[in-house]
Design an enzyme around this catalytic site. Structure first.
Site, PDB file in Angstrom:
ATOM      1  N   GLU A  23       0.846  -1.192   0.000  1.00  0.00           N
ATOM      2  CA  GLU A  23       0.000   0.000   0.000  1.00  0.00           C
ATOM      3  C   GLU A  23       0.880   1.240   0.000  1.00  0.00           C
ATOM      4  OE1 GLU A  23      -3.341  -1.961   3.045  1.00  0.00           O
ATOM      5  OE2 GLU A  23      -2.095  -0.265   3.674  1.00  0.00           O
ATOM      6  N   LYS A  25       2.154   4.856   1.367  1.00  0.00           N
ATOM      7  CA  LYS A  25       2.181   5.479   2.694  1.00  0.00           C
ATOM      8  C   LYS A  25       1.816   6.949   2.559  1.00  0.00           C
ATOM      9  CE  LYS A  25       4.816   5.568   6.928  1.00  0.00           C
ATOM     10  NZ  LYS A  25       4.182   6.828   7.332  1.00  0.00           N
ATOM     11  N   ARG A  30      -2.876   9.167  11.450  1.00  0.00           N
ATOM     12  CA  ARG A  30      -3.555   7.890  11.682  1.00  0.00           C
ATOM     13  C   ARG A  30      -4.791   8.120  12.537  1.00  0.00           C
ATOM     14  NH1 ARG A  30      -1.150   2.747  12.158  1.00  0.00           N
ATOM     15  NH2 ARG A  30      -2.799   1.154  12.125  1.00  0.00           N
ATOM     16  N   ARG A  45      -3.716   8.789  17.604  1.00  0.00           N
ATOM     17  CA  ARG A  45      -2.821   7.943  18.408  1.00  0.00           C
ATOM     18  C   ARG A  45      -2.531   8.548  19.769  1.00  0.00           C
ATOM     19  NH1 ARG A  45       2.534   6.230  16.292  1.00  0.00           N
ATOM     20  NH2 ARG A  45       2.469   5.113  18.276  1.00  0.00           N
ATOM     21  N   GLU A  75      -6.042   6.658   7.383  1.00  0.00           N
ATOM     22  CA  GLU A  75      -5.196   7.848   7.453  1.00  0.00           C
ATOM     23  C   GLU A  75      -6.007   9.063   7.007  1.00  0.00           C
ATOM     24  OE1 GLU A  75      -0.921   9.123   7.945  1.00  0.00           O
ATOM     25  OE2 GLU A  75      -2.011   7.291   8.417  1.00  0.00           O
ATOM     26  N   PHE A 110      -7.914   1.624   5.210  1.00  0.00           N
ATOM     27  CA  PHE A 110      -7.191   0.426   4.814  1.00  0.00           C
ATOM     28  C   PHE A 110      -7.540  -0.794   5.648  1.00  0.00           C
ATOM     29  CE2 PHE A 110      -4.103   3.059   7.295  1.00  0.00           C
ATOM     30  CZ  PHE A 110      -4.023   2.278   8.445  1.00  0.00           C
ATOM     31  N   LYS A 190       7.164  -0.836   7.046  1.00  0.00           N
ATOM     32  CA  LYS A 190       7.113   0.413   6.280  1.00  0.00           C
ATOM     33  C   LYS A 190       8.497   0.722   5.727  1.00  0.00           C
ATOM     34  CE  LYS A 190       7.440   3.271  10.487  1.00  0.00           C
ATOM     35  NZ  LYS A 190       6.808   4.354  11.281  1.00  0.00           N
TER      36      LYS A 190
END
Length: 295
Positions: A23, A25, A30, A45, A75, A110, A190
């Site tokens: 995917e 980034k 987030r 977060r 995101e 996602f 990542k």
């Protein structure tokens, strides 16, 4: 809120074994979105409910999912990247309304973790994505993060293509992995541009002029790394100082005397990203501020 599953940062030399999903980034924040009957929350977060700051996203989620009980992962972005997204960090209701019209956000999904009371976290990634695609109408500020199967033979080519398209990098996820809430897992990896470095901000120095602070104090691997004092607009500095004040805490590292004498504020470690020309003996050369990382 459910703590998000986190990806482990790896180098581009990575070799993949087995079946993976790749995917792009995104340069955003987030968000775990949750609905329980009429209440919709957008959790960052930092455990901040940002729903009131993004009314256009709340209404889009309310209209475009045929359920009143779900938890989603994605995101949040605005055009122009994370620095522009910071401009949505206002408290005044009138300004929030204006910005939601002038600078609308997109929630890029996602993953789906719960639906209609069923816990989906023990299902495989591909199963969850299949459920997500059926559950959500992707319109009005809700988008799907594109994904495709990847392996050792093709992921590097797709990584370069995503960079050319303006993304930060890629996230690689094991196709049959479950969702490990609150864990930084090696099932999600990542890979970013090589000129950026993840660091922790632990404070800021005083300014010699009228700007809010002089430089941000950095640490990496538990040690003082240096300072970054460029890459901010005046507005960025105001927003960053506001974030630092909300996270104020005693220093957990030893500073050089000349830096300690300049100390304005100290904070708990806040994950961030800087851009460097190169790392020399573990120290950044010509560091430039990029962003806080909430992913």
């Amino acid at each position: 809120m459910i703590e998000p599953m986190l990806a482990t940062l790896v180098k581009e030399k990575l070799q993949l074994e087995g079946k993976w999903v790749i995917e792009p980034k995104y340069d955003g924040e987030r968000i775990i979105a949750q609905r329980n009957k009429d209440k919709i929350d957008l959790w960052t977060r930092r455990h901040v409910n940002a729903a009131y700051k993004f009314p256009e996203i709340v209404e889009a989620l309310r209209r475009n999912i045929n359920s009143d009980n779900w938890i989603l992962d994605g995101e949040l972005t605005v055009e122009g990247g994370f620095r522009q997204l910071l401009k949505r960090n206002v408290e005044d209701k009138f300004k929030i309304g204006i910005l939601s019209w002038k600078m609308p956000a997109t929630y890029n999904l996602f993953d789906i973790l719960h639906l209609d009371g069923e816990d989906l976290t023990n299902k495989t990634l591909l199963e969850r994505k299949g459920i997500l695609l059926k559950a959500v109408y992707f319109k009005e500020g809700i988008d799907i993060v594109p994904f495709q199967e990847a392996g050792d033979s093709n992921w590097k080519n797709r990584f370069k293509e995503y960079l050319d398209e303006g993304f930060e990098g890629v996230v690689l996820k094991k196709a049959h992995s479950t969702y490990e809430a609150g864990k930084r897992s090696d099932k999600w990896l990542k890979v970013k541009k090589q000129d950026t470095v993840d660091v922790y901000v632990v404070g800021a120095t005083r300014s010699t002029g009228s700007i809010p602070f002089g430089a941000l104090i950095l640490k990496k691997d538990g040690k003082f790394l240096g300072k970054v004092g460029t890459g901010f607009s005046d507005r960025d500095r105001e927003i960053i100082l506001h974030i630092l004040k909300k996270n104020q805490a005693p220093l957990d590292i030893e500073l050089p005397p000349e830096v300690e004498s300049e100390l304005l504020i100290s904070t708990r470690p806040l994950l961030a990203e800087i851009r460097v020309q190169e790392m020399i003996n573990g120290s950044p050369r010509a560091p430039v501020w990029v962003r806080f990382r909430w992913d």
